[in-house]
Design a protein around this motif. Structure first.
Motif, mmCIF file in Angstrom:
data_model
loop_
_atom_site.group_PDB
_atom_site.id
_atom_site.type_symbol
_atom_site.label_atom_id
_atom_site.label_comp_id
_atom_site.label_asym_id
_atom_site.label_seq_id
_atom_site.Cartn_x
_atom_site.Cartn_y
_atom_site.Cartn_z
ATOM 1 N N ASP A 113 29.860 5.348 1.293
ATOM 2 C CA ASP A 113 29.727 5.004 -0.114
ATOM 3 C C ASP A 113 29.507 6.255 -0.942
ATOM 4 O O ASP A 113 29.374 7.368 -0.408
ATOM 5 C CB ASP A 113 28.585 4.002 -0.325
ATOM 6 N N ALA A 114 29.478 6.114 -2.269
ATOM 7 C CA ALA A 114 29.366 7.266 -3.170
ATOM 8 C C ALA A 114 28.051 8.012 -2.957
ATOM 9 O O ALA A 114 28.005 9.247 -3.044
ATOM 10 C CB ALA A 114 29.480 6.804 -4.623
ATOM 11 N N LYS A 115 26.985 7.279 -2.664
ATOM 12 C CA LYS A 115 25.689 7.927 -2.444
ATOM 13 C C LYS A 115 25.718 8.805 -1.212
ATOM 14 O O LYS A 115 25.179 9.918 -1.205
ATOM 15 C CB LYS A 115 24.599 6.858 -2.316
ATOM 16 N N SER A 116 26.353 8.317 -0.143
ATOM 17 C CA SER A 116 26.439 9.100 1.092
ATOM 18 C C SER A 116 27.310 10.336 0.894
ATOM 19 O O SER A 116 27.009 11.402 1.429
ATOM 20 C CB SER A 116 27.021 8.238 2.219
ATOM 21 N N VAL A 117 28.394 10.200 0.112
ATOM 22 C CA VAL A 117 29.252 11.344 -0.179
ATOM 23 C C VAL A 117 28.472 12.405 -0.935
ATOM 24 O O VAL A 117 28.544 13.604 -0.621
ATOM 25 C CB VAL A 117 30.486 10.900 -0.992
ATOM 26 N N PHE A 118 27.712 11.972 -1.943
ATOM 27 C CA PHE A 118 26.923 12.921 -2.732
ATOM 28 C C PHE A 118 25.879 13.612 -1.860
ATOM 29 O O PHE A 118 25.728 14.843 -1.921
ATOM 30 C CB PHE A 118 26.244 12.180 -3.884
ATOM 31 N N ASN A 119 25.158 12.842 -1.048
ATOM 32 C CA ASN A 119 24.133 13.430 -0.190
ATOM 33 C C ASN A 119 24.747 14.426 0.797
ATOM 34 O O ASN A 119 24.155 15.479 1.078
ATOM 35 C CB ASN A 119 23.392 12.338 0.574
ATOM 36 N N SER A 120 25.912 14.113 1.323
ATOM 37 C CA SER A 120 26.574 15.004 2.279
ATOM 38 C C SER A 120 26.980 16.310 1.618
ATOM 39 O O SER A 120 26.815 17.394 2.198
ATOM 40 C CB SER A 120 27.802 14.319 2.876
ATOM 41 N N LYS A 121 27.517 16.222 0.420
ATOM 42 C CA LYS A 121 27.934 17.431 -0.289
ATOM 43 C C LYS A 121 26.732 18.317 -0.613
ATOM 44 O O LYS A 121 26.769 19.538 -0.410
ATOM 45 C CB LYS A 121 28.671 17.061 -1.575
ATOM 46 N N VAL A 122 25.656 17.711 -1.108
ATOM 47 C CA VAL A 122 24.471 18.487 -1.470
ATOM 48 C C VAL A 122 23.842 19.135 -0.241
ATOM 49 O O VAL A 122 23.499 20.324 -0.251
ATOM 50 C CB VAL A 122 23.446 17.590 -2.193
ATOM 51 N N SER A 123 23.700 18.361 0.828
ATOM 52 C CA SER A 123 23.050 18.899 2.029
ATOM 53 C C SER A 123 23.891 19.997 2.678
ATOM 54 O O SER A 123 23.350 21.016 3.123
ATOM 55 C CB SER A 123 22.782 17.773 3.023
#
Length: 243
Positions: free
Chosen positions: A99-109
């Motif tokens: 989902d969009a939240k997981s994509v964002f968290n992956s990019k940031v981390s």
């Protein structure tokens, strides 16, 4: 991302140490008292060349080191967020099982981790370079409590903060090049902070850097939540949020 750390933390110290060792010095040359007051008390027993090199590694090199996580974070986050936006591949990623939240968290981390790893490798190269120069010049070992706080707390907090900062401004920039320009806004405050200490207004010590690390970490967490909600809403609702 590797070229700038090498220039900042290897080439510049090498040039400075060579200049400190080779340039002629008169017998009555003295380091200004304002500079000596910013150093440890043991520096008063050192020679002219040793004091100047100690001042360089203690007062200026931390500033050079902190530019590395900013440069790496902004560069990686710009290509991770704006690069996919420009190439139109972000929509493809969002069609995956994440989902969009997981994509964002992956990019940031991933961007934060990459910045921290490059910063640690850069510090290792810097430590080897400066340690050799310390031995040649007879200067005191550069590593102290300030460097420990910088390495363990301030650098990771700054890397994370820089990535989040880029994720917040993606709706206001239109290209990766514009996003890369934001690193100036992040580097300038630290340059001013470390230069202001030469005026005697503030003295940057380990406690000061620890407090700064905590403030950056708290600000990063708050900004992360705001940016995550904005990223999630913009992608799922397919419309930009109003400021």
């Amino acid at each position: 991302m590797m070229l700038m750390p090498v220039i900042l933390l290897v080439v510049i110290p090498l040039v400075y140490s060579a200049a400190t060792s080779l340039l002629p010095v008169t017998e009555d040359a003295q380091v200004p008292e304002a500079i000596q007051s910013l150093l440890e008390s043991a520096s008063a027993e050192l020679g002219y060349r040793q004091i100047w090199f100690d001042a360089f590694t203690t007062l200026l090199c931390p500033m050079l080191f902190l530019t590395v996580p900013v440069i790496c974070s902004v560069a990686s986050a710009s290509y991770a967020f704006l690069g996919e936006k420009e190439e139109g591949t972000l929509e493809t990623v969002l069609l995956s099982s994440m989902d969009a939240k997981s994509v964002f968290n992956s990019k940031v981390s991933s961007c934060s981790l990459l910045s921290v790893v490059i910063s640690l490798l850069s510090f290792l190269a810097f430590a080897i370079t400066v340690s050799v120069a310390d031995i040649i010049l007879g200067a005191p070992f550069f590593f102290n409590w300030k460097w420990l706080i910088l390495l363990l707390f301030l650098m990771p907090a700054l890397a994370f903060f820089s990535v989040i900062f880029v994720s917040l401004v993606i709706s206001r920039v239109h290209s990766t090049g514009e996003s890369l320009q934001t690193m100036g806004y992040l580097i300038l405050p630290f340059v001013i902070l470390f230069l202001v200490q030469f005026t005697g207004i503030i003295k940057i010590n380990a406690v000061f850097l620890l407090i700064l690390s905590v403030l950056l970490a708290v600000a990063s967490v708050v900004m992360f939540n705001v940016s995550a909600r904005r990223f999630y809403a913009e992608r799922l609702l397919e419309r930009p949020l109003e400021d």
